[in-house]
Write an enzyme that holds these catalytic residues in place. Structure first.
Site, PDB file in Angstrom:
ATOM      1  N   CYS A 161     -45.272   2.224  22.694  1.00 39.51           N
ATOM      2  CA  CYS A 161     -45.285   2.560  21.356  1.00 39.51           C
ATOM      3  C   CYS A 161     -43.922   2.599  20.627  1.00 39.51           C
ATOM      4  O   CYS A 161     -43.105   3.765  20.867  1.00 39.51           O
ATOM      5  CB  CYS A 161     -46.147   3.985  20.959  1.00 39.51           C
ATOM      6  SG  CYS A 161     -46.176   4.149  19.008  1.00 39.51           S
ATOM      7  N   CYS A 181     -43.340   5.304  17.988  1.00 39.51           N
ATOM      8  CA  CYS A 181     -43.401   6.643  18.636  1.00 39.51           C
ATOM      9  C   CYS A 181     -41.927   7.011  19.435  1.00 39.51           C
ATOM     10  O   CYS A 181     -41.661   8.076  19.170  1.00 39.51           O
ATOM     11  CB  CYS A 181     -44.445   7.036  19.803  1.00 39.51           C
ATOM     12  SG  CYS A 181     -45.941   6.403  19.230  1.00 39.51           S
ATOM     13  N   ASP A 182     -41.623   6.084  20.182  1.00 39.66           N
ATOM     14  CA  ASP A 182     -40.229   6.481  21.163  1.00 39.66           C
ATOM     15  C   ASP A 182     -39.145   5.585  20.807  1.00 39.66           C
ATOM     16  O   ASP A 182     -38.175   5.748  21.428  1.00 39.66           O
ATOM     17  CB  ASP A 182     -40.777   6.163  22.563  1.00 39.66           C
ATOM     18  CG  ASP A 182     -42.146   6.924  22.923  1.00 39.66           C
ATOM     19  OD1 ASP A 182     -42.253   7.971  22.294  1.00 39.66           O
ATOM     20  OD2 ASP A 182     -42.665   6.378  23.580  1.00 39.66           O
TER      21      ASP A 182
END
Length: 327
Positions: free
Chosen positions: A137, A140-141
């Protein structure tokens, strides 16, 4: 064996399911959440979470889910440690779900929050470096790789979108694809090829993720699909972007699914074609797949379920009144 009855039955215990439970419990519906094979959902295998609103510092995914569950239980949710193996949606409310334990769960309404799982390559080092350089992701990261070298593995819309997103944080993004052309939509391909921050490695497959467990990922071992030649590409982060698999096997013969297996709902709502059955979270979302969006649709599902029951209760009350007058 036992039968558990509730006004709202929720299958799945990630951000969507627990948010639905919190709203339902506060409305006095005494919801039951059947947690499934992965209680807490994908966030329980996520380490640093920096994009969930309300926390100024980085928090841990498992801790966030523990807090959500504690909040749901505090306001009146019943958590059940069981896995649903089959459901009966064809006979209307109450909807029935059958647990691996042998227990039966009956809900006047049903909220499906079974989520989706990222597809992984299944190669050496992938799980060892998960959260230490390997991710599924970018949204997300990606922030954690600001100014660093990253690679994206895949050739569809997901991979191209992830690569483009990562250019917000890195000017050294490499897309690795096992073929000599992409499957992504042309407009996305045009944007990818126009970006000076993205380079492409064609006809390459990832054989292994390279690094030291204490220090994290340092590179990926690639194999040329045409020549068989192997080489190591140095990188700080690797994003596997080969798609997601929604957990909808239980519902494929009873609810409409799209070509990717996601549950089809009325646009802008969590409503399925079956009155009283709602779906929320990643099981309906092949675009955003964020904890906060999942939680939002969980809230929507609970509110719509509450309205559905209120309408149903009112209709039954009116019917009884008419019968009394007639008598």
């Amino acid at each position: 064996m036992a039968t558990h009855t509730t006004r709202m039955l929720i299958i799945g215990s990630g951000p969507a399911g627990l948010s639905a439970a919190i709203y339902a419990a506060r409305a006095g519906m005494e919801p039951i959440v059947v947690q499934g094979l992965q209680p807490g959902g994908q966030l329980t295998i996520t380490t640093d979470v920096e994009n969930y609103p309300g926390f100024r510092d980085v928090i841990q995914g498992p801790w966030l889910m523990e807090e959500m569950q504690a909040q749901a239980e505090h306001v009146g949710t019943r958590m059940m440690w069981d896995t649903i193996t089959s459901v009966d949606l064809e006979n209307g409310t109450p909807f029935k779900a059958y647990g691996d334990s042998g227990d039966v769960y009956e809900g006047a309404t049903l909220v499906i929050a079974t989520g989706a799982q990222a597809r992984w390559l299944g190669v050496e080092g992938e799980q060892e470096f998960s959260g230490k350089g390997v991710s599924a992701c970018a949204t997300c990261d990606g922030f954690f790789y600001r100014g660093k070298k990253v690679v994206v593995i895949g050739g569809g819309n997901t991979a191209v979108e992830e690569a483009l997103y990562l250019t917000n944080h890195s000017d050294d993004v490499t897309l690795i694809h096992r073929r000599d052309s992409l499957r992504a939509e042309k407009i996305l391909q045009d944007r990818l090829f126009a970006s000076p921050a993205i380079s492409t490695h064609w006809n390459k497959t990832v054989m292994r993720f390279v690094g030291e467990e204490s220090g994290g990922l340092t590179g990926v071992l690639l194999k040329d699909t045409q020549t068989g030649e192997e080489s190591v590409l140095a990188t700080d982060g690797a994003f596997v972007a080969i798609g997601h698999s929604p957990a909808t096997e239980l519902f494929k013969d009873q609810l409409d699914l799209d070509e990717g297996g996601y549950i089809l709902v009325q646009p802008g709502t969590p409503m399925t074609p079956i009155p009283g059955v709602f779906a929320c979270g990643d099981v309906i979302d092949h675009t955003y797949r964020q904890a906060v969006t999942a939680a939002g649709t969980g809230c929507m599902a609970a509110l719509d379920a509450e309205r559905f029951l209120a309408t149903l209760d009112f209709a039954r009350s009116e019917s009884r009144s008419v019968q009394t007058v007639s008598a």
